[in-house]
Scaffold this active site. Sequence first.
Site, mmCIF file in Angstrom:
data_model
loop_
_atom_site.group_PDB
_atom_site.id
_atom_site.type_symbol
_atom_site.label_atom_id
_atom_site.label_comp_id
_atom_site.label_asym_id
_atom_site.label_seq_id
_atom_site.Cartn_x
_atom_site.Cartn_y
_atom_site.Cartn_z
ATOM 1 N N LYS A 190 -0.557 -3.682 -15.435
ATOM 2 C CA LYS A 190 -1.199 -4.987 -15.203
ATOM 3 C C LYS A 190 -1.971 -4.856 -13.890
ATOM 4 C CE LYS A 190 -1.207 -8.607 -13.324
ATOM 5 N NZ LYS A 190 -2.345 -8.982 -12.451
ATOM 6 N N GLU A 265 6.178 -1.397 -3.051
ATOM 7 C CA GLU A 265 5.391 -1.035 -1.857
ATOM 8 C C GLU A 265 4.691 -2.309 -1.415
ATOM 9 O OE1 GLU A 265 4.446 3.441 -3.424
ATOM 10 O OE2 GLU A 265 2.844 2.345 -2.420
ATOM 11 N N CYS A 299 -2.496 -1.313 3.520
ATOM 12 C CA CYS A 299 -1.098 -1.618 3.851
ATOM 13 C C CYS A 299 -0.651 -0.891 5.112
ATOM 14 C CB CYS A 299 -0.194 -1.261 2.692
ATOM 15 S SG CYS A 299 -0.354 0.452 2.177
ATOM 16 N N GLU A 396 0.975 -10.447 8.569
ATOM 17 C CA GLU A 396 -0.043 -9.544 8.017
ATOM 18 C C GLU A 396 -1.338 -10.329 7.769
ATOM 19 O OE1 GLU A 396 0.336 -8.103 3.920
ATOM 20 O OE2 GLU A 396 -0.112 -6.084 4.627
HETATM 21 P P1 NAD Z 1 -0.349 -9.691 -4.611
HETATM 22 O O1 NAD Z 1 1.117 -9.572 -4.424
HETATM 23 O O2 NAD Z 1 -0.968 -11.027 -4.513
HETATM 24 O O3 NAD Z 1 -0.779 -9.146 -6.062
HETATM 25 C C1 NAD Z 1 -0.465 -7.828 -6.468
HETATM 26 C C2 NAD Z 1 -0.339 -7.808 -7.979
HETATM 27 O O4 NAD Z 1 0.782 -8.614 -8.351
HETATM 28 C C3 NAD Z 1 -1.535 -8.371 -8.738
HETATM 29 O O5 NAD Z 1 -1.764 -7.587 -9.872
HETATM 30 C C4 NAD Z 1 -1.061 -9.757 -9.122
HETATM 31 O O6 NAD Z 1 -1.685 -10.271 -10.275
HETATM 32 C C5 NAD Z 1 0.406 -9.521 -9.376
HETATM 33 N N1 NAD Z 1 1.273 -10.701 -9.267
HETATM 34 C C6 NAD Z 1 1.110 -11.787 -8.480
HETATM 35 N N2 NAD Z 1 2.131 -12.641 -8.659
HETATM 36 C C7 NAD Z 1 2.974 -12.079 -9.575
HETATM 37 C C8 NAD Z 1 4.197 -12.470 -10.164
HETATM 38 N N3 NAD Z 1 4.793 -13.616 -9.847
HETATM 39 N N4 NAD Z 1 4.766 -11.642 -11.057
HETATM 40 C C9 NAD Z 1 4.204 -10.465 -11.377
HETATM 41 N N5 NAD Z 1 3.015 -10.045 -10.866
HETATM 42 C C10 NAD Z 1 2.419 -10.851 -9.963
HETATM 43 O O7 NAD Z 1 -1.004 -8.656 -3.605
HETATM 44 P P2 NAD Z 1 -2.558 -8.406 -3.343
HETATM 45 O O8 NAD Z 1 -3.104 -9.570 -2.587
HETATM 46 O O9 NAD Z 1 -3.213 -7.991 -4.612
HETATM 47 O O10 NAD Z 1 -2.522 -7.096 -2.403
HETATM 48 C C11 NAD Z 1 -2.406 -7.147 -1.031
HETATM 49 C C12 NAD Z 1 -0.995 -6.849 -0.590
HETATM 50 O O11 NAD Z 1 -0.597 -5.580 -1.098
HETATM 51 C C13 NAD Z 1 -0.846 -6.743 0.920
HETATM 52 O O12 NAD Z 1 0.306 -7.420 1.332
HETATM 53 C C14 NAD Z 1 -0.697 -5.246 1.158
HETATM 54 O O13 NAD Z 1 -0.019 -4.901 2.332
HETATM 55 C C15 NAD Z 1 0.036 -4.834 -0.071
HETATM 56 N N6 NAD Z 1 -0.122 -3.392 -0.315
HETATM 57 C C16 NAD Z 1 0.941 -2.576 -0.034
HETATM 58 C C17 NAD Z 1 0.826 -1.194 -0.195
HETATM 59 C C18 NAD Z 1 1.966 -0.278 0.152
HETATM 60 O O14 NAD Z 1 1.893 0.900 -0.185
HETATM 61 N N7 NAD Z 1 3.015 -0.746 0.822
HETATM 62 C C19 NAD Z 1 -0.373 -0.662 -0.657
HETATM 63 C C20 NAD Z 1 -1.436 -1.519 -0.936
HETATM 64 C C21 NAD Z 1 -1.294 -2.897 -0.767
#
Ligand code: NAD
Length: 504
Positions: A190, A265, A299, A396
């Site tokens: 997804k 992550e 991240c 963040e």
């Molecule tokens: P997000 O959590 O909003 O969304 C990530 C994914 O989760 C999307 O595909 C979204 O549709 C899905 N999602 C959202 N709510 C959900 C739910 N209730 N159930 C299942 N899936 C759901 O994150 P984002 O805004 O897309 O990405 C940014 C974040 O990702 C930042 O906090 C960043 O630090 C983190 N990130 C972490 C790493 C790492 O390796 N630690 C790497 C890249 C990004």
Amino acid sequence: MSLDENLRAAAPILASLQEHGVHHHIGGKKVQSQDCASFESLSPVDGSTICKVSAGGRAEIDSASATAGQAFDKWSRLDGSARKTILHRIADLIVANADRIALLESWDTGQPIRFMSKAAVRGAENFRFFADRAPGARDGQSLPSPTLLNLTTRVPIGPIGVITPWNTPFMLSTWKIAPALAAGCTVVHKPAELAPLSAAVLVELCEEAGLPPGVLNVVHGTGHQAGVALTEHSDIRAIAFVGESATGSDIMRQGAATLKRVHFELGGKNPVLVFDDADLERALDAAIFMIFSLNGERCTSSSRLLVQESISQWFVDRLIERIRQIRIGHPLDPETEVGPLICEQHVDKVMSYIDLARKEGAEISVGGQRKAGNGCYVLPTLLTNATRHMRISREEIFGPVLTVISFSDEDEALAIANEVRYGLAGYIWTRDLSRALRVSDRLQAGMIWVNSENVRHLPTPFGGTKDSGIGRDGGDWSFEFYMEQKHIGLATGNHAIPKLGKVK
Ligand code: NAD
């Protein structure tokens, strides 16, 4: 390639997307949602509509999960060396299509092409790395006891749900999908609704390389519909998730009823600690690179600069000079260092932190505004005179915003570094080896680089502590998540078995 050449190269790719849209990919076929629901994918460059994307929900997740379940038996039993061959072919095709993937990804996310070209190739490296490990993935131990020859082996856990974010979508999805496939799992992916385009390319390349239909399936849609349905699905054994910490908590709750194994992550507020004995020029290069590359939407970005008081003014003066010269522009321009952020809503979030910085009493030494004109641009921003208790020092922001806090000594540096909820990465700059080891030991982070920016080496463990994650990727750690340990005990003789119910 120049900006004009890149724009010319991108034009037919975008025209084809406009015409055909992007759909789910289930069992080797492109499918629309049952109710024909769709959403628009917008470019952060100018807000234009790139294409329509099918919006999935429970019905599409049911179908994809059932397909992944049916494909699992055959794929999981395929010899590891056969999986290795297919995964290497996928890597070859990614390399052959790297320019197309990078153009698409830059247009979709606003990330500068100079970084997205590398990210596409890193996607191929992820496949190669895990391809080579596929033949040995099931290897185990022999643990003889007086009565049994105990053997261990590993088996793939089952169909996996992979949920990815928008910041470097292609690379991050390969980071999960490659080890899952190498281990013998099947996948329902997804992708992020804000950057869904490259996922469609990946699944097509995988099948062109010989991945059997149904082994990798893609369902597009929002987190609240497709994401929730995937994490709640009883056929999905585990969820590999990259995204925000708060979403990680939601997924844990959603997956509780079906006892999902989770690998997270999550977010970070990573400190870079610069001591006064460091190679300051190199520390400066690294600190700037780690917060302003990838638009700060990274991240592992060094979003908190902790600098020793004695050198703080010198360091801040150089930062101001350098940040003013960062080239902001069209993401397809190879000269661009910072491009537009992912979407208007995210710009609002980043700008709200800059407003908060003003209210909290920090100084905006560079930037602090949107760039004039179209697009989701925020100027590279330096927040100085911040204190450890301000929200800009602890939360963040996920944009091109660097917060500077000064410290007097090692203990204070560590106290500031460790007092946030996150614990993903940390960067230490010092020429004192004893101090480097001492501070590394006490710094609460899953990954620490000393006198270096983040340089990823695939055999090493990648992941965070505290609210930054659960589990590790890389090396054999990935297989620990995608596989189950199995114990087999073989009797080596006729040892005495307790005889219940037998009359003497
Ligand atoms: P997000 O959590 O909003 O969304 C990530 C994914 O989760 C999307 O595909 C979204 O549709 C899905 N999602 C959202 N709510 C959900 C739910 N209730 N159930 C299942 N899936 C759901 O994150 P984002 O805004 O897309 O990405 C940014 C974040 O990702 C930042 O906090 C960043 O630090 C983190 N990130 C972490 C790493 C790492 O390796 N630690 C790497 C890249 C990004």
